[in-house]
Design an enzyme around this catalytic site. Structure first.
Site, PDB file in Angstrom:
ATOM      1  CG  HIS A   6     -53.871 -33.171  30.354  1.00 39.16           C
ATOM      2  ND1 HIS A   6     -54.378 -34.230  29.646  1.00 39.16           N
ATOM      3  CD2 HIS A   6     -53.687 -32.161  29.462  1.00 39.16           C
ATOM      4  CE1 HIS A   6     -54.499 -33.898  28.377  1.00 39.16           C
ATOM      5  NE2 HIS A   6     -54.087 -32.653  28.235  1.00 39.16           N
ATOM      6  CG  HIS A  47     -60.061 -32.420  24.728  1.00 45.61           C
ATOM      7  ND1 HIS A  47     -60.117 -33.219  23.595  1.00 45.61           N
ATOM      8  CD2 HIS A  47     -58.794 -31.962  24.792  1.00 45.61           C
ATOM      9  CE1 HIS A  47     -58.933 -33.243  23.020  1.00 45.61           C
ATOM     10  NE2 HIS A  47     -58.108 -32.491  23.714  1.00 45.61           N
TER      11      HIS A  47
HETATM   12  O1  G3P Z   1     -52.450 -28.288  26.723  1.00 49.49           O
HETATM   13  C1  G3P Z   1     -51.762 -29.501  26.643  1.00 49.49           C
HETATM   14  C2  G3P Z   1     -52.625 -30.526  25.958  1.00 49.49           C
HETATM   15  O2  G3P Z   1     -53.875 -30.558  26.602  1.00 49.49           O
HETATM   16  C3  G3P Z   1     -52.819 -30.250  24.492  1.00 49.49           C
HETATM   17  O3  G3P Z   1     -53.523 -31.256  23.845  1.00 49.49           O
HETATM   18  O4  G3P Z   1     -55.501 -32.382  22.942  1.00 49.49           O
HETATM   19  O5  G3P Z   1     -54.904 -32.715  25.328  1.00 49.49           O
HETATM   20  O6  G3P Z   1     -55.825 -30.550  24.574  1.00 49.49           O
HETATM   21  P1  G3P Z   1     -54.997 -31.731  24.184  1.00 49.49           P
HETATM   22 MG    MG Z   2     -55.762 -29.426  26.425  1.00 51.10          MG
END
Ligand code: G3P
Ligand code: MG
Length: 250
Positions: A6, A47
């Site tokens: 992630h 992000h």
């Molecule tokens: O794509 C999964 C997750 O990354 C979605 O939330 O805010 O971490 O981008 P976020």
């Molecule tokens: Mg994400």
């Protein structure tokens, strides 16, 4: 169960940077999730809508120029990579889940992915495009039905995975706080894969594996990969103590 890093291996390297992607590949992940915003005519991997949490800059990402974002420190001397730089770094080594954040049309993305298939070692099936913006995903599917779509939800939908049907999505991406056996069963009955974010605790991983979840996004993919190896080797539950696992602070 697939293990996606992630924002890269973001517990151990600055998130959404080449260092985090290289580390994730070294750890043997199945895929890397990253987030993109459009700046001028180029996609950049970051992000937040604002710069201050992850970079040396301040202000809105959308107000940057290519020149200004390129000079920022994204942690440990890392730069904010363009999506092209990120894909050049990953080079077909694993799947890439591109989460669309700050963009209002999908043309720049489609052009770039076509180039990545042509010039880097990617197969088109290695890309999975997700977003909370279902309008963008719908537009993408209309234009390019060959690109896999992941329908993201941050809620616990009353009608379970029905939204993914309307998007013609390959997968549904749901928060670990919302996924339930009923949701997984409903998604599977619609032929959708279920990927869950953000899974940093092995207790959660065990529960999700028992539910039949198809993939997880983790900031600490390495312990998850070790744990998965236990599932594959034995029907017995593995001991929870994994050598290099340290619980998160939060
Ligand atoms: O794509 C999964 C997750 O990354 C979605 O939330 O805010 O971490 O981008 P976020
Ligand atoms: Mg994400």
């Amino acid at each position: 169960m697939l293990i996606f890093a992630h924002r890269g291996a973001s517990a151990d390297a600055p998130e959404n940077t080449l260092a985090a992607f290289e580390l994730a590949i070294e750890q043997g992940v199945d895929g890397i999730e990253l987030d993109v915003h459009l700046i001028e005519d180029e996609l950049y991997v970051i992000h937040d809508r604002y710069l201050h949490r992850t970079t040396s800059g301040v202000g809105r990402v959308r107000n940057q120029t290519k020149a200004s974002i390129q000079q920022l420190d994204a942690g440990g001397g890392q730069r904010v990579p363009s999506l092209w730089d990120a894909l050049t770094c990953i080079k077909g080594a694993c799947a890439v889940n591109i989460e669309l954040k700050g963009l209002d049309n999908i043309i720049p993305l489609v052009k770039l992915l076509d180039q990545a298939v042509e010039k880097l070692s990617f197969d088109v099936s290695q890309f999975l495009i997700s977003s909370f913006n279902h309008h963008l995903l719908f537009e993408l599917n209309q234009l390019r039905p060959d690109l896999l779509i992941g329908g993201l939800t941050a809620s616990c939908p009353l009608d379970y995975a029905a939204f993914a049907d309307r998007l013609n999505a390959y997968s549904v991406h749901i928060d670990v706080d919302c996924v339930t056996p009923a949701f997984v069963a409903d998604a599977h009955s619609r032929g959708k894969q279920v990927y869950v974010y953000t899974v940093d605790e092995l207790e959660d991983l065990d529960e999700l594996a028992a539910m039949g979840v198809n993939g997880v996004f983790s900031n600490r993919p390495k312990p998850a990969l070790i744990r998965r190896a236990h599932y594959l080797q034995s029907a017995e539950p593995a001991p929870l103590a994994v050598e290099d696992y340290s619980p998160s602070a939060d």
